[in-house]
Design a protein around this motif. Structure first.
Motif, PDB file in Angstrom:
ATOM      1  N   ILE A 103       0.824  -1.173  -0.091  1.00 41.45           N
ATOM      2  CA  ILE A 103       0.035  -0.036  -0.008  1.00 41.45           C
ATOM      3  C   ILE A 103       0.860   1.286  -0.095  1.00 41.45           C
ATOM      4  CG2 ILE A 103      -1.981   1.235   1.225  1.00 41.45           C
ATOM      5  CD1 ILE A 103      -2.345  -1.452   2.757  1.00 41.45           C
ATOM      6  N   VAL A 104       0.702   2.313  -0.988  1.00 43.30           N
ATOM      7  CA  VAL A 104       1.472   3.355  -0.890  1.00 43.30           C
ATOM      8  C   VAL A 104       0.741   4.605  -0.933  1.00 43.30           C
ATOM      9  CG1 VAL A 104       3.148   1.926  -2.435  1.00 43.30           C
ATOM     10  CG2 VAL A 104       1.379   3.172  -3.609  1.00 43.30           C
ATOM     11  N   GLY A 105       1.449   5.769  -0.872  1.00 40.61           N
ATOM     12  CA  GLY A 105       0.623   7.061  -1.027  1.00 40.61           C
ATOM     13  C   GLY A 105       1.272   7.986   0.000  1.00 40.61           C
ATOM     14  N   ASP A 106       0.789   9.125   0.053  1.00 39.32           N
ATOM     15  CA  ASP A 106       1.319  10.093   1.005  1.00 39.32           C
ATOM     16  C   ASP A 106       0.974  10.111   2.405  1.00 39.32           C
ATOM     17  OD1 ASP A 106      -1.306  10.801  -0.355  1.00 39.32           O
ATOM     18  OD2 ASP A 106      -1.530  12.119   1.525  1.00 39.32           O
ATOM     19  N   GLY A 107       1.825  10.135   3.178  1.00 44.61           N
ATOM     20  CA  GLY A 107       2.095   9.869   4.552  1.00 44.61           C
ATOM     21  C   GLY A 107       2.208   8.259   5.302  1.00 44.61           C
ATOM     22  N   ASP A 108       2.504   7.519   3.988  1.00 38.69           N
ATOM     23  CA  ASP A 108       2.988   6.020   4.386  1.00 38.69           C
ATOM     24  C   ASP A 108       4.093   5.816   5.311  1.00 38.69           C
ATOM     25  OD1 ASP A 108       3.649   3.416   4.272  1.00 38.69           O
ATOM     26  OD2 ASP A 108       4.623   3.392   2.318  1.00 38.69           O
ATOM     27  N   PRO A 109       3.593   5.369   6.440  1.00 39.55           N
ATOM     28  CA  PRO A 109       4.480   4.939   7.687  1.00 39.55           C
ATOM     29  C   PRO A 109       5.608   4.224   7.458  1.00 39.55           C
ATOM     30  CG  PRO A 109       2.258   3.978   8.149  1.00 39.55           C
ATOM     31  CD  PRO A 109       2.258   4.801   6.718  1.00 39.55           C
ATOM     32  N   SER A 110       5.456   3.238   6.446  1.00 38.00           N
ATOM     33  CA  SER A 110       6.499   2.159   6.209  1.00 38.00           C
ATOM     34  C   SER A 110       7.746   2.743   5.537  1.00 38.00           C
ATOM     35  CB  SER A 110       6.047   1.077   5.338  1.00 38.00           C
ATOM     36  OG  SER A 110       5.942   1.248   4.071  1.00 38.00           O
ATOM     37  N   ASP A 111       7.634   3.799   4.770  1.00 36.48           N
ATOM     38  CA  ASP A 111       8.550   4.459   4.151  1.00 36.48           C
ATOM     39  C   ASP A 111       9.342   3.643   2.939  1.00 36.48           C
ATOM     40  OD1 ASP A 111       8.678   6.652   5.840  1.00 36.48           O
ATOM     41  OD2 ASP A 111       9.867   5.836   7.126  1.00 36.48           O
ATOM     42  N   ARG A 112       8.535   2.681   2.435  1.00 33.94           N
ATOM     43  CA  ARG A 112       9.183   1.843   1.339  1.00 33.94           C
ATOM     44  C   ARG A 112       9.318   2.439   0.091  1.00 33.94           C
ATOM     45  NH1 ARG A 112       6.211  -3.807   3.176  1.00 33.94           N
ATOM     46  NH2 ARG A 112       4.826  -2.195   3.881  1.00 33.94           N
ATOM     47  N   PHE A 113       7.819   2.832  -0.440  1.00 29.74           N
ATOM     48  CA  PHE A 113       7.718   3.345  -1.908  1.00 29.74           C
ATOM     49  C   PHE A 113       8.476   4.756  -1.733  1.00 29.74           C
ATOM     50  CE2 PHE A 113       5.164   5.179  -5.201  1.00 29.74           C
ATOM     51  CZ  PHE A 113       5.246   4.434  -6.338  1.00 29.74           C
ATOM     52  N   GLY A 114       8.231   5.506  -0.738  1.00 25.15           N
ATOM     53  CA  GLY A 114       8.537   6.917  -0.596  1.00 25.15           C
ATOM     54  C   GLY A 114      10.102   6.871  -0.560  1.00 25.15           C
ATOM     55  N   VAL A 160       6.156  12.016  -4.065  1.00 25.98           N
ATOM     56  CA  VAL A 160       7.243  12.930  -4.031  1.00 25.98           C
ATOM     57  C   VAL A 160       6.965  14.274  -3.053  1.00 25.98           C
ATOM     58  CG1 VAL A 160       8.649  14.599  -5.436  1.00 25.98           C
ATOM     59  CG2 VAL A 160       8.143  11.947  -6.173  1.00 25.98           C
ATOM     60  N   ALA A 161       5.934  14.946  -3.366  1.00 26.74           N
ATOM     61  CA  ALA A 161       5.420  16.229  -2.599  1.00 26.74           C
ATOM     62  C   ALA A 161       5.556  15.948  -1.223  1.00 26.74           C
ATOM     63  CB  ALA A 161       4.206  16.552  -3.324  1.00 26.74           C
ATOM     64  N   ASP A 162       4.953  14.708  -0.732  1.00 30.11           N
ATOM     65  CA  ASP A 162       4.911  14.344   0.834  1.00 30.11           C
ATOM     66  C   ASP A 162       6.246  14.198   1.359  1.00 30.11           C
ATOM     67  OD1 ASP A 162       3.505  13.431   3.250  1.00 30.11           O
ATOM     68  OD2 ASP A 162       4.546  11.578   2.757  1.00 30.11           O
ATOM     69  N   GLU A 163       7.214  13.722   0.620  1.00 29.15           N
ATOM     70  CA  GLU A 163       8.323  13.416   1.031  1.00 29.15           C
ATOM     71  C   GLU A 163       9.200  14.576   1.163  1.00 29.15           C
ATOM     72  OE1 GLU A 163       9.987  10.817   2.403  1.00 29.15           O
ATOM     73  OE2 GLU A 163       8.815   9.266   1.950  1.00 29.15           O
ATOM     74  N   ASN A 164       9.029  15.396   0.221  1.00 26.25           N
ATOM     75  CA  ASN A 164       9.662  17.039   0.515  1.00 26.25           C
ATOM     76  C   ASN A 164       9.092  17.720   1.674  1.00 26.25           C
ATOM     77  OD1 ASN A 164      11.482  18.453  -1.278  1.00 26.25           O
ATOM     78  ND2 ASN A 164      10.119  18.338  -2.909  1.00 26.25           N
ATOM     79  N   GLU A 165       7.725  17.626   1.802  1.00 23.20           N
ATOM     80  CA  GLU A 165       7.055  18.412   2.920  1.00 23.20           C
ATOM     81  C   GLU A 165       7.550  17.610   4.278  1.00 23.20           C
ATOM     82  OE1 GLU A 165       2.574  19.003   4.815  1.00 23.20           O
ATOM     83  OE2 GLU A 165       2.849  18.633   2.801  1.00 23.20           O
ATOM     84  N   ARG A 166       7.668  16.422   4.349  1.00 22.82           N
ATOM     85  CA  ARG A 166       7.860  15.570   5.763  1.00 22.82           C
ATOM     86  C   ARG A 166       9.799  15.591   5.831  1.00 22.82           C
ATOM     87  NH1 ARG A 166       5.801   9.767   6.542  1.00 22.82           N
ATOM     88  NH2 ARG A 166       5.737   9.601   4.401  1.00 22.82           N
ATOM     89  N   GLY A 167      10.341  15.775   4.879  1.00 25.43           N
ATOM     90  CA  GLY A 167      11.852  15.914   5.096  1.00 25.43           C
ATOM     91  C   GLY A 167      12.531  14.818   4.699  1.00 25.43           C
ATOM     92  N   VAL A 168      13.411  15.010   3.733  1.00 31.09           N
ATOM     93  CA  VAL A 168      13.902  13.717   3.051  1.00 31.09           C
ATOM     94  C   VAL A 168      15.340  13.105   3.820  1.00 31.09           C
ATOM     95  CG1 VAL A 168      13.404  14.395   0.708  1.00 31.09           C
ATOM     96  CG2 VAL A 168      15.556  15.147   1.622  1.00 31.09           C
ATOM     97  N   GLU A 169      15.782  13.859   4.713  1.00 31.89           N
ATOM     98  CA  GLU A 169      16.759  13.563   5.676  1.00 31.89           C
ATOM     99  C   GLU A 169      16.037  13.158   7.303  1.00 31.89           C
ATOM    100  OE1 GLU A 169      19.474  13.229   5.124  1.00 31.89           O
ATOM    101  OE2 GLU A 169      19.992  14.472   3.178  1.00 31.89           O
ATOM    102  N   ARG A 170      14.921  12.910   7.185  1.00 27.63           N
ATOM    103  CA  ARG A 170      14.271  12.474   8.486  1.00 27.63           C
ATOM    104  C   ARG A 170      14.760  10.964   8.888  1.00 27.63           C
ATOM    105  NH1 ARG A 170       9.697   9.259   6.751  1.00 27.63           N
ATOM    106  NH2 ARG A 170       9.217   9.885   4.887  1.00 27.63           N
ATOM    107  N   PRO A 171      14.695  10.604  10.109  1.00 24.27           N
ATOM    108  CA  PRO A 171      14.755   9.029  10.183  1.00 24.27           C
ATOM    109  C   PRO A 171      13.702   8.349   9.583  1.00 24.27           C
ATOM    110  CG  PRO A 171      14.861  10.208  12.213  1.00 24.27           C
ATOM    111  CD  PRO A 171      14.261  11.165  11.322  1.00 24.27           C
TER     112      PRO A 171
END
Length: 321
Positions: free
Chosen positions: A151-162, A292-303
């Motif tokens: 399952i993929v999409g914005d906010g995905d807590p698994s961080d796999r697709f993102g 892509v927009a969600d990763e930009n917003e959440r921060g690409v260097e986050r844990p």
């Protein structure tokens, strides 16, 4: 008006399901521990499913539809015992991890499953889902068992697709390490497509809820294009990556979505029943753009829960030469 009870409803997927039910005009109650906010508009009943009395309040009335997403068979068995006679329809969100055969392409819902988890045994996700399915199946022909893939999409807590969006975004002009994608495929389902299906379908029985197949290399390249990556990529073969302690699929120090070459059935399963049940699939590029927009917003260097840190990636690229 449809009265819906969601066992959960405050998580990533279950919250999407709750909001989708609300949009359809249903009244929605969520039973959850209360550690996260419930979607606006739902009634939240606080209950810990480890507590034998967790269902006392919601078991006092009938429900048109009960939805459960739990990954613990004991929780599912208890829910079925407490609420089974009160539910007009029951949907259980299982997983494609129930399947024991990861080699056969085009496998459908009749493919062999793992042995069901036994009470007291060490926790194994796939086996727990099988045991949970068995408990829900006792409710007969008013049951829908949905087996999603990734399952993929914005906010995905698994961080796999993102991960791939984050890797291309953070590296900018740098080089991104890839697995060998030749002959590899991927199948994903957008979280909103899955939520829509659960709310709108009249299907019963078991349904693989998964998207169409795409070459893995093509999906990664589409992610790279949307992220506007300007650098290079370097691919390493399976043996090299394993020798340098890079994991498959998920987790720390991994390359998500990469699978062993012999797992030819894991990302090539049939979604014919999903389509027949009215399941829709939005364009993958739309999902990629949101991610892509969600990763930009959440921060690409986050844990992250999956992928390589940039430091690990640079170390591996230096060794690859």
């Amino acid at each position: 008006m449809t009265d819906v009870l969601i066992l959960g409803g405050t998580g990533w997927l279950s919250g999407r399901i709750a909001r989708r039910w609300l949009l359809s005009g249903a009244t929605v109650t969520c039973l959850a521990r209360g550690g996260r906010p419930a979607p606006e508009g739902v009634t939240l009943v606080i209950g810990d499913r480890d507590d034998p009395a967790a269902f006392d309040i919601v078991a006092r009335r009938d429900w048109d539809h009960v939805v459960d997403v739990s990954s613990r068979a004991d929780h599912v068995r208890t829910a079925v015992a407490a609420l089974g006679s009160r539910a007009g329809r029951w949907t259980y969100v299982s997983s494609m991890s129930v399947y024991a055969d990861d080699a056969t392409a085009d496998a459908d819902e009749s493919a062999p499953l793992h042995a069901a988890a036994q009470p007291g045994a060490e926790y194994e996700y796939g086996a727990e889902k099988v045991a949970a399915e068995e408990a829900v199946a006792t409710l007969g022909d008013r049951v829908l068992i949905v087996r999603p893939g990734l399952i993929v999409g914005d906010g995905d807590p698994s961080d796999r697709f993102g991960y791939w969006a984050a890797a291309f975004l953070r590296d900018g002009d740098g080089t991104v390490l890839l697995p060998d994608t030749r002959g590899r495929t991927t199948q994903v389902i957008d979280v909103d497509d899955l939520a829509d299906f659960i709310v709108s379908t009249g299907a019963t029985g078991v349904v693989n809820a998964i998207g169409d197949r795409h070459p893995l290399g093509e999906v990664i390249e589409r992610m790279r294009t949307v992220a506007a990556h300007r650098g290079d990529t370097r691919a390493a073969d399976d043996d090299w990556l394993r020798a340098h302690d890079v994991e498959y699929w998920m987790g720390d120090r991994s390359l998500p979505l990469w699978l062993p070459a012999e797992m030819t059935g894991f990302m090539t399963r049939s979604n014919a029943r999903y389509r027949a049940g009215g399941g829709e699939l939005r364009d993958l590029d739309e999902t990629i753009a949101r991610v892509v927009a969600d990763e930009n917003e959440r921060g690409v260097e986050r844990p992250r829960r999956a992928g390589l840190t940039r430091a690990d990636e640079l170390e591996l690229l230096a060794r690859l030469g």
